[in-house]
Scaffold this motif. Structure first.
Motif, mmCIF file in Angstrom:
data_model
loop_
_atom_site.group_PDB
_atom_site.id
_atom_site.type_symbol
_atom_site.label_atom_id
_atom_site.label_comp_id
_atom_site.label_asym_id
_atom_site.label_seq_id
_atom_site.Cartn_x
_atom_site.Cartn_y
_atom_site.Cartn_z
ATOM 1 N N ASP A 42 4.373 22.484 7.196
ATOM 2 C CA ASP A 42 5.602 23.147 7.732
ATOM 3 C C ASP A 42 5.223 24.756 7.770
ATOM 4 O O ASP A 42 3.944 25.199 7.432
ATOM 5 N N GLY A 78 7.434 16.432 5.994
ATOM 6 C CA GLY A 78 8.047 17.706 6.026
ATOM 7 C C GLY A 78 9.065 17.956 7.182
ATOM 8 O O GLY A 78 9.891 16.838 7.288
ATOM 9 N N LEU A 79 9.287 19.044 7.927
ATOM 10 C CA LEU A 79 9.736 19.150 8.910
ATOM 11 C C LEU A 79 9.714 18.064 10.209
ATOM 12 O O LEU A 79 10.638 17.546 10.873
ATOM 13 N N LEU A 120 13.619 23.497 6.055
ATOM 14 C CA LEU A 120 12.144 23.507 5.992
ATOM 15 C C LEU A 120 11.616 24.245 7.285
ATOM 16 O O LEU A 120 10.473 24.484 7.381
ATOM 17 N N TYR A 121 12.457 25.358 7.885
ATOM 18 C CA TYR A 121 12.016 26.055 8.663
ATOM 19 C C TYR A 121 11.645 27.616 7.968
ATOM 20 O O TYR A 121 10.578 28.034 8.188
ATOM 21 N N THR A 373 3.486 27.921 2.644
ATOM 22 C CA THR A 373 3.833 27.660 3.989
ATOM 23 C C THR A 373 4.471 29.159 4.742
ATOM 24 O O THR A 373 4.188 29.048 5.969
#
Length: 454
Positions: A42, A78-79, A120-121, A373
């Motif tokens: 991410d 994750g994303l 997750l952004y 991240t």
């Protein structure tokens, strides 16, 4: 595709043509075109993972004259896992890593609060699904989860977190003994308070444990307590210390140190030290000498060809790696203190930007960026990719491709020496008054490394 096992029926994962890595007698068997899993990660994984792949490709091509090449197999968590499967840690991703035996990953978002959802952004946490309140993205909000990193380790029993700590000349470091730092940490990865036995205040399990402790010991835990359980087993301890001892033997290192808090937690941390000594003395008795035997039987003089096995209390070792780091070469720790130690130790030599890591089990090895991240830098081509590139060095060494690994290390050392570094190192170098520092991008640092491979 060459390999000795059948192909699983994957839905999203597309295995490229190449050589499947196998494991024989605990060692990877690697062809000229090995298939390696790669999880982008991410946030800044978008930037650092491609930079790593480019550096690895250049090193492999140069080291072996084009006769070897890694075949990257994209995997999703994750994303990307949310987009491909609707979940952050898909079963197929775990199965694919187990099938491929070797993988490398970028960082993944880990929620830290009590909110029910996380984006997750941008890592924003909130109490509802749908659109992120912070960044406005509509396809990145997931239900709260514990940790993708921990989930991967536990699902594949990757019991050893391995973190080399080394100094690169020219990196500004806060410790005046930084150039003496060169040790490796083996952290137990599956037990201790990270095992997941963590129970909410007022919950059924927490109440039951409080009642059981009172019944069996007469001691009262406050009724309004959350409860965590700290399991440390003979099995978990011995296999971790065994790996640490084998590393010391294979690399001709002078000592292995068992780090623990056994002066207080006698039957968990204290037992870790006891069982660790048993491994060294009973399984590798011809290679090791205890610190007690060193003084009682050898007058403090190390016997030729022997490795010293010793132990240190956890709070003491945090001081000693700062004041006399040269006395340590291999450290073996339980999970929680191993986590603390890994990040504290890398700070001695400049921080997580140059901190590699691996999670290793009986057959599977997963290498990783050890930092977070940093979502505010996503897509800016700005951050330091050193951690994941150095983790790729560990991966190449694990595969037996040491020539390519050495080329990358040479390139990193030369780039830093020449002042061709990302913003995090550049600002520190400039603050120290160094001249000729050229701040480069994330991809630019990769290119600087490639240009200096000798």
């Amino acid at each position: 595709m060459r390999g000795e096992r059948s192909m699983p029926d994957f839905k999203e994962v597309k295995i490229p043509d190449g050589d499947l890595i196998t494991v024989k007698n605990g060692k990877p068997v690697v062809g000229d075109r090995p298939i390696v899993g790669v999880l982008r990660g991410d946030g800044i994984g978008l930037d650092i993972t491609p930079a790593m792949k480019k550096v690895v490709a250049a090193a492999v091509a140069k080291a072996y004259g084009g006769k070897r090449e890694i075949q990257w197999c994209p995997l999703y968590a994750g994303l990307e896992g949310l987009h491909h499967y609707g979940k952050v840690l898909p079963e197929e991703t775990i199965a694919a890593i187990q099938h491929l035996k070797v993988a490398i990953k970028g960082p993944f978002t880990t929620p830290i609060g009590e909110e029910t959802h996380v984006c997750l952004y941008c890592a924003h946490q909130q109490y509802h699904a749908g659109t992120c309140d912070e960044c406005g993205k509509t396809d990145g909000v997931a239900e709260r989860f514990r940790s993708i990193n921990v989930g991967l380790r536990q699902a594949m029993d990757l019991y050893a977190c391995v973190r080399p700590i080394m100094y690169f000349e020219g990196v500004p470091a806060p410790n005046k003994y930084a150039d003496h730092v060169n040790f490796i940490i083996f952290r137990e990865n599956t037990e201790d308070v990270y095992a997941g036995h963590d129970f909410e205040r007022g919950g059924e399990v927490a109440k039951a444990i409080i009642a059981l402790v009172k019944e069996k010991t007469g001691k009262q835990i406050r009724e309004d307590s959350g409860i965590g359980v700290k399991p440390i087993s003979v099995t978990g301890t011995k296999r971790l210390v065994r790996m640490a001892c084998q590393w010391a033997i294979q690399n001709d290192l002078p000592s292995v140190t068992l780090v623990h808090k056994g002066n207080i937690m006698k039957f968990t941390e204290g037992s870790f030290a006891k069982w660790g000594y048993e491994v060294a003395t009973q399984e590798f008795g011809d290679k090791f000498v205890t610190e007690k035997a060193l003084w009682d039987e050898h007058g403090g003089k190390m016997p030729a060809g022997k490795i010293l096995i010793k132990d240190r209390i956890a709070d003491s070792i945090f001081q000693q790696i700062q004041t006399r780091p040269g006395e340590y070469s291999v450290l073996a720790l339980p999970n929680l203190n191993g986590d603390y130690m890994s990040d504290a130790a890398i700070a001695l030599v400049g921080g997580l930007g140059l901190g590699p890591g691996a999670n290793i089990g009986t057959e599977v090895a997963m290498f990783e960026a050890t930092h977070g991240t940093a979502p505010k830098y996503t897509g800016m081509d700005k951050v330091n990719p050193g951690s994941i590139i150095l983790s790729a060095v560990m991966m190449l060494q694990h595969m037996g491709w040491s020539e390519a690994a050495d080329l990358i290390l040479d390139g990193i050392r030369a780039a830093i020496k020449d002042g061709q570094v990302t913003y995090d190192l550049a600002r520190l170098m400039k603050a120290e008054g160094r001249k000729g520092v050229n701040e480069v991008s994330c991809s630019g640092f990769g290119e600087a490394i490639i240009a200096r491979m000798k």
